[in-house]
Enzyme design. Structure first.
Site, PDB file in Angstrom:
ATOM      1  N   ASP A  55      -7.765   8.330   4.097  1.00 40.26           N
ATOM      2  CA  ASP A  55      -6.578   7.627   3.593  1.00 40.26           C
ATOM      3  C   ASP A  55      -5.840   6.913   4.719  1.00 40.26           C
ATOM      4  O   ASP A  55      -5.273   7.555   5.605  1.00 40.26           O
ATOM      5  CB  ASP A  55      -5.677   8.670   2.918  1.00 40.26           C
ATOM      6  CG  ASP A  55      -4.471   8.070   2.233  1.00 40.26           C
ATOM      7  OD1 ASP A  55      -4.187   6.875   2.432  1.00 40.26           O
ATOM      8  OD2 ASP A  55      -3.804   8.809   1.483  1.00 40.26           O
ATOM      9  N   ASP A  67      -5.072  -0.929   2.093  1.00 38.13           N
ATOM     10  CA  ASP A  67      -4.862   0.486   1.801  1.00 38.13           C
ATOM     11  C   ASP A  67      -6.051   1.112   1.087  1.00 38.13           C
ATOM     12  O   ASP A  67      -6.361   0.755  -0.051  1.00 38.13           O
ATOM     13  CB  ASP A  67      -3.612   0.601   0.929  1.00 38.13           C
ATOM     14  CG  ASP A  67      -3.145   2.030   0.758  1.00 38.13           C
ATOM     15  OD1 ASP A  67      -3.685   2.910   1.430  1.00 38.13           O
ATOM     16  OD2 ASP A  67      -2.245   2.254  -0.056  1.00 38.13           O
TER      17      ASP A  67
END
Length: 427
Positions: free
Chosen positions: A89, A273
């Site tokens: 992440d 992202d």
């Protein structure tokens, strides 16, 4: 140290972390209602392997594509090693997995870390209470050896959660953060920084190649870039500040369709992202895009007729003067019933400036490099073999894909895990 003593010490240094979230149904619940999740996981079992790039210090680690919703990879923790499946992440900095002492129902479906079996485990007198919107996690800080393929980080701080609500049925055990130290919930050094400090990686660079066509083939690479994964050139974009993966979009940047600017006409920002499946933006501008592709609202989704999809124009993201096309076959998904859905959604977290979050829809098309050493992002003009199917098929899908694709619209919403940085405050 005796574990009971550790819990006595957990009264020290409590914090609460608040992270805004979209309200969502879990993917496991959605699939379990159709008795499909176990079959999918068995048919696409994770193959643990690690490849070293030819003649270099690059470590290439495999990721598994779960139905274009998220990408997960395996790591090990402790000595002897215990294996966990995590999301890599770029929106967070910490690593967390469930503890053996997590007794909440959400932990029962995940692998839990068994600290008593580890000779390298070391506890810490620091606990946290983490809030994800209306969900929460109680956790504490510990240290142990973490391994990603052949990369080893010793005495690595990470978070063990002991009470975890709202994540039951998620197809991963934890999250491995790849952002900057300044947004760490623990205030400790993130794993990528530790790998660089300990000499495990030669360059402060990592990159993602996300495959669409099959569960296998996606990778995250550390310590350099394997040029065989992209075509053309990398186009370096400086970060707004060394602290997260936001880039500024000025007069060289815009979002356009058929030569007309449809968003980012002035100054805006973008976040590349890996934690988000879709492309998120301000409500007014996203609604305008839905109108331009003739999408109509149906529940939480925007659907379009599938017949003209292959003739719809690409949406062009211009970043630092370079065009990054997102064709209709990428920003529209189809289910077996003939329903097609757009992958543009409203970002429900309010921001002071126009901000776009470029998730996996963008990353599947454009191999992207995250350069910590120079505080920049390098999206490539095209990933190798990206979107090999040039058209949305009108053929009848097989029985397995019929049921899975039918659930895609609901499950895509589930993949927007976090859409803003955590807010840390003392209790």
């Amino acid at each position: 140290m005796n574990w009971i003593v550790l819990f006595d010490l957990m009264a020290f240094s409590d914090f609460r972390v608040i992270i805004p979230l979209m309200k969502m149904r879990t993917m496991r619940n959605t699939l379990s209602e159709k008795n499909m999740l176990n079959n999918f996981v068995k048919e696409h079992a994770y193959r643990r392997c690690q490849i070293s790039s030819r003649g270099s210090n690059i470590t290439i680690h495999p990721l598994r594509n779960i139905m274009e919703m998220l990408y997960v990879g395996n790591i090990t923790i402790g000595t002897p090693p215990q294996e966990f499946q995590v999301i890599f992440d770029t929106g967070l900095s910490d690593l967390w997995v469930p503890s053996l002492f997590c007794t909440s129902p959400t932990c029962s479906t995940h692998i839990r870390f068994r600290h008593l079996e580890c000779s390298t485990f070391r506890p810490k007198q620091k606990t946290f209470s983490i809030a994800y919107g209306s969900r929460s996690m109680k956790a504490f800080l510990v240290y142990d050896t973490i391994q990603i393929g052949e990369l080893v980080s010793t005495d690595q701080p990470f978070i063990l959660n002991v009470n975890h609500s709202g994540f039951k049925g998620k197809p991963f055990d934890g999250v491995l953060g790849l952002s900057y130290p300044n947004i760490s919930l623990t205030g400790c050094i993130p794993i990528f920084d530790n790998l660089k400090n300990q000499g495990a990686v030669s360059e402060s660079v990592f990159a993602f190649y996300l495959n669409k066509s099959k569960p296998e083939g996606s990778v995250v690479m550390f310590g350099g870039v394997d040029e065989s994964y992209y075509q053309g050139a990398l186009n370096w974009v400086p970060l707004i500040k060394a602290g997260d993966w936001h880039v500024h979009m000025d007069w060289k940047n815009r979002i356009s369709m058929k030569g007309q600017v449809i968003a980012c006409s002035g100054s805006c920002e973008a976040l590349v992202d890996t934690r988000t499946s879709l492309i998120l933006g301000p409500r007014r501008l996203v609604n305008n895009i839905q109108k331009l592709v003739s999408a109509t609202r149906w529940g939480s989704e925007h659907c379009v007729s599938c017949f003209p999809v292959n003739n719809l124009p690409s949406i062009i993201l211009t970043i630092n003067g370079i065009n990054y096309p997102v064709p209709a076959r990428a920003y529209i998904l189809k289910d077996f019933r003939g329903h097609c859905y757009t992958t543009f959604k409203e970002n429900t977290v309010s921001t002071f400036t126009e901000t776009w979050i470029l998730g996996d829809v963008f990353l599947r098309l454009h191999f992207s490099v995250f350069d910590r050493g120079n505080d920049r992002i390098g999206p490539g003009t095209d990933s190798v073999n990206a979107w090999r199917c040039s058209r949305i098929s009108t053929d009848a899908p097989n029985k397995h894909s019929l049921t899975l694709r039918a659930l895609l619209p609901k499950m895509l919403v589930n993949c927007i895990w976090w859409s803003a940085h955590p807010i840390l405050s003392k209790e």
